[in-house]
Every structure is written in C-alpha cells, then in structure tokens.
Write an enzyme that holds these catalytic residues in place. Sequence first.
Site, PDB file in Angstrom:
ATOM      1  N   HIS A 135       0.848  -1.227   0.067  1.00  0.00           N
ATOM      2  CA  HIS A 135      -0.121  -0.010   0.112  1.00  0.00           C
ATOM      3  C   HIS A 135       0.704   1.182  -0.034  1.00  0.00           C
ATOM      4  CE1 HIS A 135      -3.790  -1.968   1.636  1.00  0.00           C
ATOM      5  NE2 HIS A 135      -3.670  -2.355   0.308  1.00  0.00           N
ATOM      6  N   HIS A 162      -3.795  -5.602 -11.179  1.00  0.00           N
ATOM      7  CA  HIS A 162      -2.578  -5.057 -10.730  1.00  0.00           C
ATOM      8  C   HIS A 162      -1.577  -5.409 -11.619  1.00  0.00           C
ATOM      9  CE1 HIS A 162      -3.211  -3.488  -6.664  1.00  0.00           C
ATOM     10  NE2 HIS A 162      -4.101  -4.508  -6.185  1.00  0.00           N
TER      11      HIS A 162
END
Length: 416
Positions: free
Chosen positions: A249, A390
Amino acid sequence: MTPWTQLPPHLRWLDEECRRLLAFGARAAHPLGGAAWLGPTGEPAVDEPVRTWITARTVHVQSLGHLLGVPGCGPRADAALAGLTGVLRDAEHGGWHPSVAADGTPEGGKAAYDHAFVVLAASSAAVAGRPGARALLDEALAVLDERFWDDAAGLCADRWDTAWTALDDYRGVNANMHAVEALMAAADATGDPRWRGRALRIATSVVGWARATSWRIPEHFDPQWRPLPEHHADQPDHPFQPYGATVGHALEWARLLLHLEAGLAAAGPAPASGDLPGGELLPAARALYAQAVEDGWHADGASGFVYTTDWDGKPVVRDRMHWVAAEAIGAAAALHRRTGEDRYAEDYRRWWDWTAEHLLDLRDGSWVHQLDATNTPTGTVWPGKPDLYHAVQATLVPRLPLAPGLAAGLRAGLLA
C-alpha cells in the site's frame, strides 16, 4: 544506459505481456452476470459468488484492453458491466452488494471498497465508450458521495448495512486509497475537477498520518479517525485489513500521489486552503517508497517483498503477494518518470527481474498471486489467480504519462 522505460524492445515486451494477461481473462464471465474469480489456468470459479470488486476490476481492465485495440475486450467489458447494472446492483436500497452467491443470495452490507471500484470501472468504461457506462458512473458517484463521503473528515467511511440504516464503526485507509484512484479516473471521465479535489483531501490525511509514523501508513481507525495500531493482530494476513503496515500500500500510495500531482498541475487551479500543497506530493511519494523498500525488500533474507511489517519495520507476514511486486514496478516507473533519477530506473529493472523469475506463469497464464516466504507458490490468502488488475496496470503505467489516467491516456493516444 537507456532506461528500460525508454527502451523500444522492453516497451514491446510490456505490450506482449499486457496482451497475454488480457487473454487469460477471456473466460471470466460468471453465469449469474458479472465476472468470476479466476482459477490457476483462467477457469471461472462459477460455484463461487460473483463479487463486485472482481467484476468492477474486470470492467476496468477489459475497457483498457478495448482502448488498446485488443479484439474481444470490449464485449468482455460489456458482459462484466452488465453484472454491475444487474445482479450486483441493489435495486431496492441502491448501491451494490459485496457479492451474490451462486444461489442468487446477496451478501449483506455495503462497502466503500466495492463502491470505489464501481466508480473506477464505470469511469474507464465511459472513456472507452462502452454502452451504459456513463449512466453507471453518474449513479456510482452519487452513491459514493451521499453514503460514504464524510465531508467534515475529508475521507470515506467504510461500511454500511444493506439498507443504509447503520454505519459500521470501523474506518479504513484501503477503501480510501482506491477512492483516490477512482476519483481521479472520474475527474478524467467527467471533466469535473471536484472529484480530483476529493482525492487530494483524502491524500492530505493519509500523508499526514504516514509522516507521523515514520512513513508506515496506519490503515485502521475508529469512528473519530483515531488509529487502531493493533487491529487484526490475531489475523495478520487478512486480505483486506491486515495487521501492521502494508508494504504494497505504501508503494501504491507513492504512485497515486504522483498521478494526483500531475493531474492537479494539468487542471491548473491551486488546491483549496487547508489541503496538502501540491509541492509536497513528490517528497511524500519519495518517502513512502523509500520506507517500503527498506522495510519490505529482502527483509527476511529471501528475495521479494514481504506482505506486512510491524510498526518498527520488522516482517510480520512474510508471504510475497503478486500485487505488491506490481505496485513496486508502477511506483518505480512513476518516480523515474517524475524525477529522471537513475536509482528508480535501477529499481524498476530489479522488480521486473524478480517478477519474471517468480511470478510470471508462462505455462498456465497470468501471474502467480501468492508465494510463501521461500518463494514457493501458495494460496492461503489468494487462491487461484482471481483477476488481472494489478498486473495489467504494471504493464501500462511505465508506458503512459502520469496524467491523465490510464484510460484517458490510452484514448488520447499517449501510449509509448
């Protein structure tokens, strides 16, 4: 030496890898509508629930594929989009169910995480000109605005009950991170600068929290937005709310801050008083990236990024998640594009080399989604290869400018 991000053979390789990934999702349609969780060879898990976040990510990715001119991606985006306007949409109360079981039973509650992805999906599909996408975007933005946005805090709340009568006490950064991504995409799709302003307000809080905690981002909060540093200490590998600092993150935020900086610069007007000055976004991105690399890369003696650390930077969950490597690639590419500094280009090569060795599955397709601490494939958190979000973005971010966003950049013909 020419950086890989400017090397024509590498750019061709990225294009080939992107198309290989998109082909893996060709069978994603779920019989209920929407997109299925994908198994190890791309087979749809049709007995599993159809999930809003998986479906929305599929709309987003296949819309990008359509903008790339890949045959079949447009119809796949439309099929997944039909799940967001159909089975996953709560026609009675508004918003979107987190999932719907194979027998048609919806999961209870309404999550900001899911709704942020609906906004992203609708934004990308609208830019790609997919039928019904703009109406979906208007509806999704209205729900996010009316139900989740807390204007006093400048952040999104996390979860309601199904009928929007009770707001859960938990507040989280994960949903807000994806709201930043979605709101920037919505600003591109609609031309309305207020959505990018919302993204800046969220980023302001997160950067402030990160700066106060040695650039390890607190993720979990109470209703007054006070940190809960021990949240899920008993479930450290939770897929959405893990204990401690989440390395991936921090990398993802580093990239998003640079997209936000570039978007704000392109939009022109200065941010409102009290918001994070645009000039602070690059230093924050550098700091988040540096701390994540220091804490996460080769942290336990083996190669790869660990999943989480404690608040001193010591590894907690040592598994290697594919999405962390993808975000490391994107962050290094973004930082190199923004600064021109060789160190980020060197990191970019390093992350791709590791990914090619450990994650790319050239036999069964896509990327292995989870490795254990010895870099052996496992599936305790992410069984199968659920979606392409992703990995596909890791092949596109290095080939596009920092602003506009991926879909708008492809539509404008900005792909290298």
